[in-house]
Design a protein around this motif. Sequence first.
Motif, PDB file in Angstrom:
ATOM      1  N   LEU A 119       0.745  -1.253   0.159  1.00 47.44           N
ATOM      2  CA  LEU A 119      -0.121   0.069   0.090  1.00 47.44           C
ATOM      3  C   LEU A 119       0.797   1.194  -0.067  1.00 47.44           C
ATOM      4  O   LEU A 119       0.737   2.141  -0.629  1.00 47.44           O
ATOM      5  CB  LEU A 119      -1.007  -0.031   0.980  1.00 47.44           C
ATOM      6  CG  LEU A 119      -1.712   1.186   1.448  1.00 47.44           C
ATOM      7  CD1 LEU A 119      -2.873   1.247   0.414  1.00 47.44           C
ATOM      8  CD2 LEU A 119      -2.498   1.041   2.818  1.00 47.44           C
ATOM      9  N   GLY A 120       1.903   1.264   0.919  1.00 50.70           N
ATOM     10  CA  GLY A 120       2.822   2.383   1.107  1.00 50.70           C
ATOM     11  C   GLY A 120       3.590   2.959  -0.180  1.00 50.70           C
ATOM     12  O   GLY A 120       3.576   3.898  -0.827  1.00 50.70           O
ATOM     13  N   GLU A 146       2.481   1.884  -3.312  1.00 48.62           N
ATOM     14  CA  GLU A 146       1.404   2.354  -4.098  1.00 48.62           C
ATOM     15  C   GLU A 146       1.385   3.953  -3.999  1.00 48.62           C
ATOM     16  O   GLU A 146       1.072   4.646  -5.066  1.00 48.62           O
ATOM     17  CB  GLU A 146       0.167   1.463  -4.263  1.00 48.62           C
ATOM     18  CG  GLU A 146      -0.667   1.351  -4.951  1.00 48.62           C
ATOM     19  CD  GLU A 146      -1.673   0.523  -4.654  1.00 48.62           C
ATOM     20  OE1 GLU A 146      -1.476  -0.805  -4.301  1.00 48.62           O
ATOM     21  OE2 GLU A 146      -2.920   0.783  -4.799  1.00 48.62           O
ATOM     22  N   LEU A 147       0.903   4.188  -2.866  1.00 52.80           N
ATOM     23  CA  LEU A 147       1.037   5.666  -2.399  1.00 52.80           C
ATOM     24  C   LEU A 147       1.880   6.645  -2.798  1.00 52.80           C
ATOM     25  O   LEU A 147       1.499   7.689  -3.328  1.00 52.80           O
ATOM     26  CB  LEU A 147       0.504   5.899  -1.009  1.00 52.80           C
ATOM     27  CG  LEU A 147      -0.813   5.190  -0.516  1.00 52.80           C
ATOM     28  CD1 LEU A 147      -0.625   5.401   1.125  1.00 52.80           C
ATOM     29  CD2 LEU A 147      -2.052   5.629  -0.907  1.00 52.80           C
ATOM     30  N   GLN A 148       3.022   6.103  -2.801  1.00 53.90           N
ATOM     31  CA  GLN A 148       4.175   7.109  -3.048  1.00 53.90           C
ATOM     32  C   GLN A 148       4.740   6.798  -4.379  1.00 53.90           C
ATOM     33  O   GLN A 148       5.613   7.224  -4.854  1.00 53.90           O
ATOM     34  CB  GLN A 148       5.292   6.777  -1.963  1.00 53.90           C
ATOM     35  CG  GLN A 148       4.871   7.163  -0.690  1.00 53.90           C
ATOM     36  CD  GLN A 148       6.048   6.803   0.315  1.00 53.90           C
ATOM     37  OE1 GLN A 148       7.232   6.592   0.223  1.00 53.90           O
ATOM     38  NE2 GLN A 148       5.767   7.037   1.748  1.00 53.90           N
ATOM     39  N   MET A 158      -2.459   6.176   6.804  1.00 58.45           N
ATOM     40  CA  MET A 158      -2.660   6.503   5.236  1.00 58.45           C
ATOM     41  C   MET A 158      -1.847   8.110   5.000  1.00 58.45           C
ATOM     42  O   MET A 158      -0.716   8.122   4.199  1.00 58.45           O
ATOM     43  CB  MET A 158      -3.816   6.856   4.633  1.00 58.45           C
ATOM     44  CG  MET A 158      -4.755   5.625   4.285  1.00 58.45           C
ATOM     45  SD  MET A 158      -4.149   4.588   3.198  1.00 58.45           S
ATOM     46  CE  MET A 158      -4.835   5.456   1.607  1.00 58.45           C
ATOM     47  N   MET A 181       1.892   7.314   5.446  1.00 59.27           N
ATOM     48  CA  MET A 181       2.719   6.882   4.253  1.00 59.27           C
ATOM     49  C   MET A 181       2.530   7.812   3.396  1.00 59.27           C
ATOM     50  O   MET A 181       2.940   7.321   2.189  1.00 59.27           O
ATOM     51  CB  MET A 181       1.815   5.550   3.819  1.00 59.27           C
ATOM     52  CG  MET A 181       1.905   4.508   5.178  1.00 59.27           C
ATOM     53  SD  MET A 181       1.581   2.627   4.605  1.00 59.27           S
ATOM     54  CE  MET A 181      -0.117   2.890   4.573  1.00 59.27           C
ATOM     55  N   GLY A 182       2.116   8.815   3.517  1.00 56.23           N
ATOM     56  CA  GLY A 182       2.265  10.164   2.468  1.00 56.23           C
ATOM     57  C   GLY A 182       0.911   9.973   1.532  1.00 56.23           C
ATOM     58  O   GLY A 182       1.195  10.311   0.250  1.00 56.23           O
ATOM     59  N   ALA A 183      -0.131   9.583   1.822  1.00 59.25           N
ATOM     60  CA  ALA A 183      -1.348   9.716   0.904  1.00 59.25           C
ATOM     61  C   ALA A 183      -1.669  10.916   0.912  1.00 59.25           C
ATOM     62  O   ALA A 183      -1.689  11.691   1.851  1.00 59.25           O
ATOM     63  CB  ALA A 183      -2.389   8.866   1.605  1.00 59.25           C
ATOM     64  N   ASN A 184      -2.159  11.375  -0.547  1.00 61.17           N
ATOM     65  CA  ASN A 184      -2.820  12.586  -0.805  1.00 61.17           C
ATOM     66  C   ASN A 184      -4.183  12.613  -0.573  1.00 61.17           C
ATOM     67  O   ASN A 184      -4.778  11.285  -0.321  1.00 61.17           O
ATOM     68  CB  ASN A 184      -2.627  13.386  -1.768  1.00 61.17           C
ATOM     69  CG  ASN A 184      -2.591  12.290  -3.041  1.00 61.17           C
ATOM     70  OD1 ASN A 184      -3.922  11.801  -3.151  1.00 61.17           O
ATOM     71  ND2 ASN A 184      -2.030  12.307  -4.364  1.00 61.17           N
ATOM     72  N   GLN A 242      -6.125  10.062  -3.174  1.00 54.54           N
ATOM     73  CA  GLN A 242      -5.651   8.564  -2.515  1.00 54.54           C
ATOM     74  C   GLN A 242      -6.322   8.168  -1.440  1.00 54.54           C
ATOM     75  O   GLN A 242      -6.780   6.943  -1.356  1.00 54.54           O
ATOM     76  CB  GLN A 242      -3.977   8.342  -2.338  1.00 54.54           C
ATOM     77  CG  GLN A 242      -3.178   8.475  -3.670  1.00 54.54           C
ATOM     78  CD  GLN A 242      -1.871   8.494  -3.383  1.00 54.54           C
ATOM     79  OE1 GLN A 242      -1.343   9.082  -2.526  1.00 54.54           O
ATOM     80  NE2 GLN A 242      -1.140   7.718  -4.107  1.00 54.54           N
ATOM     81  N   LYS A 254      -8.580   4.706  -1.909  1.00 51.45           N
ATOM     82  CA  LYS A 254      -7.798   3.776  -1.436  1.00 51.45           C
ATOM     83  C   LYS A 254      -8.158   3.322   0.005  1.00 51.45           C
ATOM     84  O   LYS A 254      -8.143   2.029   0.610  1.00 51.45           O
ATOM     85  CB  LYS A 254      -6.323   3.827  -1.430  1.00 51.45           C
ATOM     86  CG  LYS A 254      -5.846   3.921  -2.965  1.00 51.45           C
ATOM     87  CD  LYS A 254      -4.503   3.443  -2.969  1.00 51.45           C
ATOM     88  CE  LYS A 254      -4.049   4.114  -4.369  1.00 51.45           C
ATOM     89  NZ  LYS A 254      -4.306   2.995  -5.533  1.00 51.45           N
TER      90      LYS A 254
END
Lengths: 252, 271
Positions: free
Chosen positions: A94-95, A97-99, B175, B178-181, B184, B188
């Motif tokens: 997941l991480g 994917e996000l980055q 999230m 982990m750097g989600a915008n 996302q 997600k």
Amino acid sequence: MENILKFDNVSLIYHSLNSETLAIKSLNFEIKKGEFVAIVGPSGCGKTTILSLISGILKPSSGKITINSDNKCGYMFQKDHLFNWRTIFKNITLGLELQKKRTDENIAYIKDLSNKYGIADFLNRYPNQLSGGMKQRVALIRTLALKPDILLLDEPFSALDFQTRLDVCDDVWKIIKSEQKTAILVTHDIHEAISMADRIIILSKRPAVVKKIVEIDLDKNLTPFQRREQENFLKYFDIIWKELAYDEEKHS
Amino acid sequence: MTKKNTVNYSTQHKEYLRKVKNKKWLISSLQIGLLIAIIGFWELFAQIGVIDSFFMSSPSRMINTIIELASSGELFTHIWTTLYEAILGFVIATALGLIIAIALWWSETLRRVLDPYIVVLNALPKIALGPLIIIWFGSGTKAIVVMAILILIIVTILSMLSAFMSCDKDKILLMQSMGANKWQLFTKLVFPNALGELVSILKINVGLTWVGTIMGEYLVSKAGLGYLIVYGGTVFNLDLVMASTLILCILATAMYFGVVALEKYVRKNET
């Protein structure tokens, strides 16, 4: 060894319409690279706030936090927070994917971690097919997948039953040690803190200040479970417990 | 479904399975029996004159009416008209409601600005807007679909928004760490997390879209099942009213089970 993290007179105020709350007050401490530090304190003293400050989700009201590392911090929570609609593999990636870092190299690293820590057989399963302890291990590997330099553990075992907690505690400790990560554990369980940490920072009631820092001088090669059987274990428990109990007394 | 494995079960387990199966049979036969009894007694009482079939109609008269309408081809025009309006209302209201709910989740400012408007619109009985709708949208399909959308959309927005907002704070924190915008975060986590609840909302909407459509047809229409019911009522043709109501029951139930099938599909992928 060099410092990886330094808190310099850090204070944080929570604002609401009716009041402002000084959550932490002129906090000073430093953490060395590769160290395992536990933060203990009475409930509501702002332990979790400190983790949010380190990860950058909260900004300090005053003071300075220095982090000597390029990589971000990785979080591990009380609950595993795996997404039920994703397979274990998709949860771990997941991480990435996000980055947007789903490179072959990173995937290989994840496969490697999965093999090393015994979850390779579960990669195509869904979280609800796994036991609580196994899910917590997956959660740790999800965090490690982003190669963080500092691991922030926010009471990661308190949702597990006692037997599982001891197992998972050993488990997580071994993984963190063998990956040579710096870890900051927030907990209210004194036993857990002594059994895992190299150093324990004791906080006062809110507004949190550092009351005492206790170096744990137990054999660094022993697992948390083995440490619990050491003679000195209880001595440390006494010191920390008295420190916390004194705090209760003074305020009540 | 367990045919293949039966051999391996203990006698106690086979006994248990047999009991469960018997119970299921009992329930099903009672359900069918009840239906037959209602129809049978209705017909019987109508025949011997206990109830007046002019006011109450009767199963045989309803069937005759349906056959008459079907043979003239009229029936299918009416069914299609209503079905078309109901599906169109359902699809548009759900899609529009979803988009608005996403926008409200996205922006706290927008949410707070629009909050009183939504509260007022939610409290307003939408049927009161009937005359306005007729003037603005004419007296055809358009007006009826608008009526259905009005009845559906506010509830849709409110329940979808609450499904989005109910996402675990720690999961959001995870999230973010982990750097989600924001996009996302939505695609997600928030949306897949709310999926189960969204399908339940669809189930409610399927019922409401029929309320809106029939209400719309009562107000303005030249065709449709609602039109048949109103028309039958005005000319005291209770057979027509009852027959149309029966068809409506069947259609609404069929559409409901369509959504239930969709739910099963979604939940299967969710596990």
